[in-house]
Design an enzyme around this catalytic site. Structure first.
Site, PDB file in Angstrom:
ATOM      1  N   SER B 129      36.407 -39.184 -25.437  1.00 31.51           N
ATOM      2  CA  SER B 129      35.111 -38.640 -25.039  1.00 31.51           C
ATOM      3  C   SER B 129      34.753 -37.537 -26.008  1.00 31.51           C
ATOM      4  CB  SER B 129      35.180 -38.043 -23.635  1.00 31.51           C
ATOM      5  OG  SER B 129      33.997 -37.319 -23.338  1.00 31.51           O
ATOM      6  N   TYR B 142      39.552 -33.128 -17.077  1.00 37.58           N
ATOM      7  CA  TYR B 142      38.996 -34.300 -17.771  1.00 37.58           C
ATOM      8  C   TYR B 142      38.998 -34.057 -19.281  1.00 37.58           C
ATOM      9  CZ  TYR B 142      35.599 -37.893 -19.126  1.00 37.58           C
ATOM     10  OH  TYR B 142      34.962 -38.951 -19.730  1.00 37.58           O
TER      11      TYR B 142
END
Lengths: 246, 253
Positions: B129, B142
């Site tokens: 990401s 995350y």
């Protein structure tokens, strides 16, 4: 005093970040030569030597280094900013900006390297804008990426005698920053929005950059070379998209 | 058709992005297994698959060894998000997100390797990401898992490149998925409980491309990395975010 006995050159030290670095070096015991395109500023402290020199000019730069002789610290801080996209940039803009920000750093390094004592430290002022783009500042952004690349090359080619690092400042409070907010529709709102995007909840001061420069100039950083150190209050650690500010 | 004759397994294959990948792979001629917890009736052959269940992973690749005899494409897309700062993240939550986003990728890849070696042009695509580079607020665990994925991707590429296996990671920015909707509604985002409709114009305006991504945009890049056109691409982290992370933060002046 961590720079006792060392001799330093700071380019573009009339005001702002360069001036803060020069004054910090003096406080740490270094003898400091500052250069700029104009004459010695009237408010310049006696402890700082002044050398008039346009670093974009290789001859002037070589003459200045010859006059200085061997030294230990070089800070390539001289630089200018032009707020234009590529489409709007003229040839004169290119010569002016790349002359100071890119060729100037090269000129100073080329002239200085043979005159640096073992253990010397070169500190280039890059920018967060060399890593991520500020809108409408195309050549400036590109010139700072050049500085980052040159920094790594010098470190690789001229170690172990010479260390070379870059500092990448974020938003540092100078007259330029305030002038930017004054142009906003609502200057207070703009300032608060900008502050909210800094994890440190403040803008940088020239001294914040000078503190990093002192460390990089000192022997305390003797294993640090070839790196670009960002000092931006956390600005670029965060995503550009912050729904909390919508 | 770019993937004719290839076999592919997509973890998280019934999720927002995973579904789009399975659909694209099928359209490009691949045989696809959508490996996930629940069936959505979408593209690919659904197979129950929990990336935290080592026995089930082993069993899956044993079955594939018997049926396909090789695996050409592995997409590690299974992942979850926890919208909290570290202070508000429990150890249980921390361990859970690492178990799925990182350990799950490790286990799936580990047991896929014997089959990937039997392909003459294997490609593994991991989901990183842009949050593995720069932080979104209130997404600490995350962000950390995605940083781990980026490092794991490079390590796998180094170790298994000599065996003919390419390994890359895709690093999406804002993509219109249920996970994004959840992020906007979470406290951590600071979005004030708004939804993507109320925020969408503001979100778009921050992107240089003036739009956020769709699962199709991501599937397009996954498809390319899976195909033989990408045969020299390995060990890289492919940011695809509409230019978002090329900028400094966009202040409102």
């Amino acid at each position: 005093m961590v720079l006792e006995g060392k001799k330093a050159l700071v380019t573009g030290g009339r005001q702002g970040i360069g001036r803060a670095i020069a004054e910090s070096f003096v406080r740490e015991g270094a003898s400091v030569i500052v250069c700029g395109r104009g004459g010695r500023p009237s408010d310049f402290p006696d402890a700082l030597s002044w050398h008039q020199c346009d670093v974009a000019d290789p001859n002037q730069t070589a003459q200045m280094i010859a006059a200085i002789g061997t030294h230990d610290i070089v800070v390539n801080n001289a630089g200018i900013q032009i707020e234009k996209t590529v489409a709007d940039t003229t040839d004169d803009d290119w010569d002016l900006l790349m002359g100071a920000n890119a060729r100037g750093v090269f000129n100073v390094c080329r002239a200085a390297i043979p005159n640096l004592n073992p253990g010397a430290s070169i500190i280039n002022i890059g920018s967060i804008s060399g890593n991520v783009a500020d809108p409408g500042m195309a050549l400036y952004n590109a010139s700072k990426a050049f500085v980052h690349g040159l920094t790594r090359s010098i470190a690789v080619d001229h170690g172990p005698d010479i260390r070379c690092n870059a500092i990448c400042p974020g938003w540092i409070e100078t007259g330029m920053l305030e002038a930017g907010f004054d142009l906003a529709k609502d200057p207070d709102l703009a300032r608060n929005d900008a502050l909210a995007r800094h994890a440190a909840r403040r803008f940088g001061q020239p001294q914040d950059i000078a503190n990093m420069a002192v460390w990089l100039a000192s022997d305390a950083s003797s294993f640090a070379t070839g790196q670009c150190f960002t000092v931006d209050g956390g600005l670029t650690a965060a995503s550009p998209l912050n729904p909390g500010l919508f | 058709m770019m993937l004719e004759g290839k076999t592919a397994l997509v973890t998280g294959g019934t999720g927002g992005i995973g579904s789009a990948i399975c659909e694209r792979f099928e359209n490009e001629g691949a045989q696809v297994i959508a490996a996930d917890l629940t069936d959505n009736g979408g593209a690919g052959t659904f197979r129950p698959f929990d990336v935290t269940n080592e026995a089930q992973i082993i069993e899956t690749f044993d079955d594939l060894s018997n049926s396909w005899g090789k695996l050409d494409i592995l997409v590690n897309a299974a992942g979850i998000e926890i919208e909290e700062t570290i202070e508000n993240t429990t150890l249980e939550q921390w361990n859970k997100i690492f178990a799925i986003n990182v350990t799950g990728m490790f286990l799936t890849s580990k047991y896929a390797l014997p089959l990937l070696r039997k392909s003459d042009a294997a490609s593994v695509i991991n989901f990183g990401s842009y949050d593995g580079y720069i932080a979104d607020p209130g997404l600490a665990a995350y962000c950390a898992t995605k940083g781990a994925v980026h490092a794991l991707t490079k390590a796998m590429a180094c170790d298994h490149g000599p065996e003919g296996i390419r390994v890359n990671a895709i690093c999406p920015g804002y993509v219109d998925t249920p996970m994004l909707q959840s992020f906007f509604e979470g406290d951590g985002s600071g979005g004030g409980g708004g939804n993507i409709e109320s925020l969408q114009q503001a979100v778009r305006d921050v992107h240089p491309m003036r739009t956020y991504g769709t699962p199709t945009d991501i599937a397009n890049l996954v498809n390319w990395l899976a195909s033989d056109e990408a045969r020299y691409a390995s060990g890289q982290l492919w940011v695809i975010d509409g230019g978002l992370s090329a900028q400094v933060q966009q202040m409102k002046l």
